[in-house]
Design an enzyme around this catalytic site. Structure first.
Site, PDB file in Angstrom:
ATOM      1  N   ASN A 112       0.804  -1.432   0.120  1.00 59.27           N
ATOM      2  CA  ASN A 112      -0.504  -0.089  -0.056  1.00 59.27           C
ATOM      3  C   ASN A 112       0.846   1.190  -0.583  1.00 59.27           C
ATOM      4  O   ASN A 112       0.129   2.321  -0.023  1.00 59.27           O
ATOM      5  CB  ASN A 112      -0.870  -0.411   1.017  1.00 59.27           C
ATOM      6  CG  ASN A 112      -0.351  -0.566   2.371  1.00 59.27           C
ATOM      7  OD1 ASN A 112       1.280   0.040   2.637  1.00 59.27           O
ATOM      8  ND2 ASN A 112      -1.142   0.391   3.651  1.00 59.27           N
ATOM      9  N   HIS A 151      -4.895   5.957  10.833  1.00 58.57           N
ATOM     10  CA  HIS A 151      -3.666   5.679   9.896  1.00 58.57           C
ATOM     11  C   HIS A 151      -3.803   6.087   8.161  1.00 58.57           C
ATOM     12  O   HIS A 151      -2.990   6.190   8.204  1.00 58.57           O
ATOM     13  CB  HIS A 151      -2.354   5.402  10.049  1.00 58.57           C
ATOM     14  CG  HIS A 151      -2.483   3.791   9.881  1.00 58.57           C
ATOM     15  ND1 HIS A 151      -3.609   2.760   9.806  1.00 58.57           N
ATOM     16  CD2 HIS A 151      -1.814   2.842   9.138  1.00 58.57           C
ATOM     17  CE1 HIS A 151      -3.531   1.716   9.599  1.00 58.57           C
ATOM     18  NE2 HIS A 151      -2.802   1.664   8.481  1.00 58.57           N
ATOM     19  N   PRO A 166      -4.294   9.353   4.593  1.00 58.44           N
ATOM     20  CA  PRO A 166      -4.036   9.398   3.480  1.00 58.44           C
ATOM     21  C   PRO A 166      -5.771   7.734   3.470  1.00 58.44           C
ATOM     22  O   PRO A 166      -5.780   7.017   3.816  1.00 58.44           O
ATOM     23  CB  PRO A 166      -2.405   7.846   3.236  1.00 58.44           C
ATOM     24  CG  PRO A 166      -2.121   7.611   4.882  1.00 58.44           C
ATOM     25  CD  PRO A 166      -3.149   8.167   5.557  1.00 58.44           C
TER      26      PRO A 166
END
Length: 499
Positions: A221, A422, A396
């Site tokens: 990722n 996160h 993100p």
């Protein structure tokens, strides 16, 4: 210990799980507890920050992992999980746990194999119209400049002494070596390095893996993404951060590469034995640990700091090369382009921090595994220029979905040991994603949405398709409503470089 690494392989999809509501006790709109009666041996309750809407994204295995962490010695308050939670190696990804130094433990499972996987966000003075017409060429140049993918190697191989300095000084070493500017380190969590690293605790294999991988994204990722700000939620905080609508930003998400993975692997062997030596009853050997003050725990902690510093240096070098690509592409220097680091945060790390426990200040080891530090306004570890607003918190999204800039909220210290989510959080394992989706089709669909994607392999795009993640808006809304981290700006992707 099981060889199964849930951070890289499949896990049960919540679609296949039974209703977990009966395992939880609702505390408030966005707080659910796992009572100590859920499983024998729990020293504290579990606590999950989750909305009703996201309740269906978790399964019983995830609940059980949160409960298992609650069984570790010396854990304080709660075994916590953020709204992006999903099953991980020992600890859930999205897990937070603080341990007393005297009676508590240190566990690599609470950090993960990718030590200091984290996010760095760079501002520019470019607008969407300055980059959108050139996205194909710009992403091509970035893709060919910054190596990505499994086992990728950087543009240079550091010497043993340079590697040692990186282990000790992180971003500061990289800047002094010519990969950045002095102001970069001022806008990093911990100023881009943690003190206390001991390179002697890093094995030969970890050093060998780390030397050629500086300046590489890696796989999974991890990404480099060109974005623009489409919405400001908090004008005052946005002004403090130097943000405005239409502004182009660059987000870098990666960690400590093979060095960090090997550091974790090597020390897990020692901690497997330490569990027996100190007669610690762990419900899952993936929670291997040792008393916080023991040699085994401190050896790991000192090596982990080296891995964390490596990651900060790695992101610093990637940012430097990104600046160089933009400079050549636009024929302007970094200052003219306004390519200034907003902030850099870790989300896989254990830290020795001061928190209030039972009304008293106490030094504790906070494990954040897929969780971002979110310190509020006024905290002395927030950079001075942001101190009145609060620490920037970078969350993100996934390819094609928004990312967010938040600020540390007023309730973060009391609710979550200064921690937030996160990312979006997976709801589908990588194997299932590859079987169910075509990378080429995902890429075409993203192109139709105005997002240009570059990756080594089409299967990587399938693994990271937006649909395999939770909705990032839903995840961020939970921490925002709780006052853990509050929304400042939303970022929309236009160009993505994948590992």
């Amino acid at each position: 210990m099981s060889n199964r690494n849930y951070e890289k392989n499949d896990f049960n999809s919540p679609d296949d799980s039974s209703d977990v509501r009966k395992d939880l006790s609702r505390v408030s709109e966005n707080i659910w507890d796992i009572p100590m009666s859920h499983a024998g041996g729990m020293n504290v309750p579990g606590r999950i920050f989750l909305s009703e809407k996201l309740l269906g994204t978790i399964d019983r295995e995830t609940i059980n992992q949160v409960a298992n962490v609650a069984k570790l010695p010396g854990i304080l308050d709660f075994s916590m999980a953020m709204p992006d939670v999903h099953m991980g190696y020992g600890f859930t990804i999205g897990g937070v746990a603080a341990f007393c130094p005297e009676e508590g433990v240190i566990s690599p499972g609470g950090v993960g194999f990718d030590i200091n996987c984290g996010v760095r966000l760079m501002k520019t003075n470019l607008q969407l119209g300055d980059v959108e017409p050139h996205m194909e060429k710009l992403t091509d140049k970035l893709f060919h400049t910054i190596p990505s993918g499994v086992g990728s190697k950087g543009q240079f191989k550091v010497t043993d002494e340079e590697l040692t300095q990186a282990f000790l000084h992180g971003s500061q070493w990289a800047v002094e070596a010519g990969y950045g500017i002095e102001s970069d380190t001022k806008n990093c969590e911990s100023y881009g390095f943690m003190e206390g690293g001991n390179p002697e605790k890093v094995g030969t294999k970890a050093r060998k893996r780390g030397r050629p991988q500086f300046g590489t994204l890696g796989s999974g990722n991890h990404f480099l993404e060109i974005q623009y700000i489409d919405k400001i939620y908090d004008p005052a905080a946005a002004a403090a951060y130097g943000l405005s609508e239409g502004q182009v930003t660059v987000m870098i998400h990666c960690g400590s590469r093979g060095a960090g993975h090997q550091i974790c692997t090597d020390h897990l062997q020692n901690l497997n034995q330490a569990v027996k030596k100190y007669k610690i009853n762990v419900p899952d050997m993936q929670l291997a640990c040792a008393p916080a003050q023991s040699k085994e725990a401190q050896d790991y902690y000192e090596a982990m700091i080296c891995g964390a510093n490596y990651a900060w240096a790695n992101r610093q070098i990637i940012m430097h090369w990104t600046r160089e690509v933009f400079e050549r592409f636009y024929g302007k220097d970094t200052d003219e382009l306004g390519m200034e680091l907003l902030y850099d945060v870790a989300h896989n790390v254990a830290k020795y921090e001061t928190h209030t426990v039972d009304g008293k200040k106490k030094d504790v080891y906070v494990h954040r595994k897929g969780a971002t530090r979110a310190f509020p306004a006024g905290h002395n570890e927030v950079p001075l220029q942001y101190r009145d607003a609060g620490q920037p918190v970078l969350i993100p999204g996934s390819m094609g979905t928004p990312s967010f800039i938040l600020k540390g909220g007023p309730n973060s210290m009391s609710l979550s040991f200064g921690s937030a989510c996160h990312g979006a959080g997976r709801v589908m394992g990588r194997g299932k994603a590859k079987n169910n989706m075509s990378g080429e089709e995902v890429k075409k669909e993203l192109a139709r949405q105005g997002v240009t994607v570059r990756a080594e392999k089409a299967e990587v795009i399938a693994e990271e398709a937006p649909s395999v993640y939770k909705n990032s808006d839903d995840v961020v809304d939970v921490v925002d409503r709780l006052g853990i981290a509050q929304k400042v700006a939303r970022l929309i992707p236009v160009g993505v470089i994948k590992g």
